[in-house]
Design an enzyme around this catalytic site. Structure first.
Site, PDB file in Angstrom:
ATOM      1  N   ASN A  11       0.835  -1.265  -0.054  1.00 25.97           N
ATOM      2  CA  ASN A  11      -0.021  -0.184  -0.044  1.00 25.97           C
ATOM      3  C   ASN A  11       1.015   1.332  -0.064  1.00 25.97           C
ATOM      4  O   ASN A  11       1.636   1.692   1.025  1.00 25.97           O
ATOM      5  CB  ASN A  11      -0.830  -0.109   1.246  1.00 25.97           C
ATOM      6  CG  ASN A  11      -1.850   1.200   1.516  1.00 25.97           C
ATOM      7  OD1 ASN A  11      -1.909   2.076   0.452  1.00 25.97           O
ATOM      8  ND2 ASN A  11      -2.281   1.465   2.818  1.00 25.97           N
ATOM      9  N   LYS A  65       0.134   4.272  -0.205  1.00 29.01           N
ATOM     10  CA  LYS A  65      -0.387   5.359   0.185  1.00 29.01           C
ATOM     11  C   LYS A  65      -0.329   6.646  -0.523  1.00 29.01           C
ATOM     12  O   LYS A  65      -0.122   6.508  -1.712  1.00 29.01           O
ATOM     13  CB  LYS A  65       0.006   5.649   1.905  1.00 29.01           C
ATOM     14  CG  LYS A  65       0.230   4.429   2.796  1.00 29.01           C
ATOM     15  CD  LYS A  65       0.008   4.856   4.210  1.00 29.01           C
ATOM     16  CE  LYS A  65       0.446   3.479   5.083  1.00 29.01           C
ATOM     17  NZ  LYS A  65      -0.144   3.904   6.372  1.00 29.01           N
ATOM     18  N   HIS A 100      -9.571   1.063   4.770  1.00 28.95           N
ATOM     19  CA  HIS A 100      -8.224   1.484   5.499  1.00 28.95           C
ATOM     20  C   HIS A 100      -8.470   2.193   6.669  1.00 28.95           C
ATOM     21  O   HIS A 100      -9.476   3.082   6.533  1.00 28.95           O
ATOM     22  CB  HIS A 100      -7.263   2.031   4.560  1.00 28.95           C
ATOM     23  CG  HIS A 100      -5.948   2.127   5.012  1.00 28.95           C
ATOM     24  ND1 HIS A 100      -5.479   2.807   5.978  1.00 28.95           N
ATOM     25  CD2 HIS A 100      -4.896   1.029   4.906  1.00 28.95           C
ATOM     26  CE1 HIS A 100      -4.081   2.478   6.389  1.00 28.95           C
ATOM     27  NE2 HIS A 100      -3.849   1.553   5.760  1.00 28.95           N
ATOM     28  N   GLU A 133      -7.068   4.785   7.675  1.00 30.17           N
ATOM     29  CA  GLU A 133      -6.918   6.134   7.270  1.00 30.17           C
ATOM     30  C   GLU A 133      -8.093   6.726   6.781  1.00 30.17           C
ATOM     31  O   GLU A 133      -8.293   7.728   6.870  1.00 30.17           O
ATOM     32  CB  GLU A 133      -5.694   6.297   6.579  1.00 30.17           C
ATOM     33  CG  GLU A 133      -4.448   5.973   7.232  1.00 30.17           C
ATOM     34  CD  GLU A 133      -3.018   5.662   6.677  1.00 30.17           C
ATOM     35  OE1 GLU A 133      -3.125   5.815   5.453  1.00 30.17           O
ATOM     36  OE2 GLU A 133      -2.313   5.012   7.298  1.00 30.17           O
ATOM     37  N   GLU A 167      -5.614  -5.127  10.400  1.00 34.58           N
ATOM     38  CA  GLU A 167      -4.631  -3.991  10.765  1.00 34.58           C
ATOM     39  C   GLU A 167      -4.974  -3.373  12.013  1.00 34.58           C
ATOM     40  O   GLU A 167      -5.579  -2.574  12.022  1.00 34.58           O
ATOM     41  CB  GLU A 167      -4.903  -2.938   9.454  1.00 34.58           C
ATOM     42  CG  GLU A 167      -4.341  -3.632   8.188  1.00 34.58           C
ATOM     43  CD  GLU A 167      -3.804  -2.608   7.113  1.00 34.58           C
ATOM     44  OE1 GLU A 167      -2.727  -2.945   6.836  1.00 34.58           O
ATOM     45  OE2 GLU A 167      -4.227  -1.282   6.963  1.00 34.58           O
ATOM     46  N   GLY A 225       1.964   2.061  10.472  1.00 34.61           N
ATOM     47  CA  GLY A 225       2.994   3.369  10.395  1.00 34.61           C
ATOM     48  C   GLY A 225       3.682   3.741  11.717  1.00 34.61           C
ATOM     49  O   GLY A 225       4.287   4.830  11.995  1.00 34.61           O
ATOM     50  N   SER A 245       2.962  -2.414  10.332  1.00 35.07           N
ATOM     51  CA  SER A 245       4.331  -2.369  10.338  1.00 35.07           C
ATOM     52  C   SER A 245       5.064  -3.543  10.182  1.00 35.07           C
ATOM     53  O   SER A 245       6.066  -3.873  10.777  1.00 35.07           O
ATOM     54  CB  SER A 245       4.786  -1.644  12.024  1.00 35.07           C
ATOM     55  OG  SER A 245       4.367  -0.360  12.094  1.00 35.07           O
TER      56      SER A 245
HETATM   57  C1  PEP Z   1      -0.832   0.189   5.764  1.00 34.45           C
HETATM   58  O1  PEP Z   1      -0.746   1.096   5.243  1.00 34.45           O
HETATM   59  O2  PEP Z   1      -1.877  -0.521   5.500  1.00 34.45           O
HETATM   60  C2  PEP Z   1       0.077  -0.169   6.678  1.00 34.45           C
HETATM   61  C3  PEP Z   1       0.087  -1.633   7.143  1.00 34.45           C
HETATM   62  O3  PEP Z   1       1.253   0.297   6.987  1.00 34.45           O
HETATM   63  P1  PEP Z   1       2.483   0.109   7.510  1.00 34.45           P
HETATM   64  O4  PEP Z   1       2.948  -1.185   7.020  1.00 34.45           O
HETATM   65  O5  PEP Z   1       3.426   1.341   7.300  1.00 34.45           O
HETATM   66  O6  PEP Z   1       2.254   0.078   8.917  1.00 34.45           O
END
Ligand code: PEP
Length: 255
Positions: free
Chosen positions: A11, A13, A101, A103, A172, A178, A216
């Protein structure tokens, strides 16, 4: 029988540029196993869908990587300024679309019902929705993780009926996205097992549904997370922007 082929989806982003994307994709292809034992996708910002599609012609190795979008409208067409329909994504050969997501839930106030409708719109156009669910830190600390993720998944099951076997779920935990904080493999597995049981109760074809972990995941922790029984791949944010790290995760999923 459970599907064994894992899925590693990047992803990006709101990152990238025409030049940076081309470099990243070229590096990925150069380091890519000839026959990866896992499926690989990158979910790019909408303006770069066309670039990816054009690069597949120029760089044949790129056809080993599937294209995904980061969101999709629940609407089919019309006066919805700023939205992108599933049919439009399909024109660019999108195989996946991330929906829900954290976000988008947090900054764009997307509800469980809207996320479920987005998954439905994607499925209707032949696109696999990667449905993101996960609890916040406050919810985890209050012991509400299971209740929250089950509620989020239940909305998608309710709206999509028997088509639920065609989705991908991404667990997630919001506190891990992040932040550099990762759920331990055991913590992640425990939630994945709950989700697997919920899917099993909803469809005879629950074994088709991949449940990805995201939050992460990186080159150092991917192998231990991906070794868990119910972790069928990863949704990778930050580490998907670094070719070396993303390739290491792909290798871990192929082991
Ligand atoms: C994501 O944006 O779905 C995600 C898991 O980000 P990160 O790996 O940076 O935590």
């Amino acid at each position: 029988m459970k599907i064994m082929k894992k899925l590693i989806a990047g992803n990006w982003k709101m990152n990238g540029s025409l030049a940076a994307n081309q470099t990243l994709l070229q590096e990925l292809i150069e380091g890519f196993p000839l026959q990866p034992a896992c499926a690989v996708a990158v979910c790019v910002p909408a303006p770069y869908l066309a670039q990816f599609r054009a690069l597949v012609q120029a760089l044949p190795g790129l056809s080993a990587i599937d294209l995904g979008a980061q969101d999709v409208s629940a609407q089919v067409s019309g006066a919805f300024t700023g939205e992108t329909s599933a049919a439009m994504l399909k024109e660019f050969d999108c195989r996946y679309a991330i929906v829900g997501h954290s976000e988008r839930r947090q900054y764009h106030f997307e509800t469980d019902a809207l996320v479920a409708d987005k998954a439905k719109a994607a499925l209707a156009a032949g696109i696999t929705p990667i449905v993101c669910i996960g609890e916040t830190l406050a919810e985890r600390e209050a012991g509400r993780t299971e209740e929250v993720v089950k509620r989020q998944l239940a909305a998608v099951i309710h709206t999509n009926g028997h088509c639920i076997s065609e989705i991908v779920v991404a667990y997630e935990p919001v506190w891990a996205i992040g932040t550099g904080k990762t759920a331990t493999p055991e913590e992640a597995q425990a939630v994945h097992a709950v989700l697997r049981a919920q899917l099993k109760a909803a469809t005879d074809h629950s074994d088709r549904v991949k449940i990805l972990y995201g939050g992460s995941m990186n080159a150092a922790n991917a192998a231990s997370l991906l070794s868990q029984a119910d972790i069928d791949g990863g949704l990778i944010g930050g580490a998907s922007l670094k070719s070396k790290d993303f390739l290491t995760i792909i290798a871990a999923a192929s082991a």
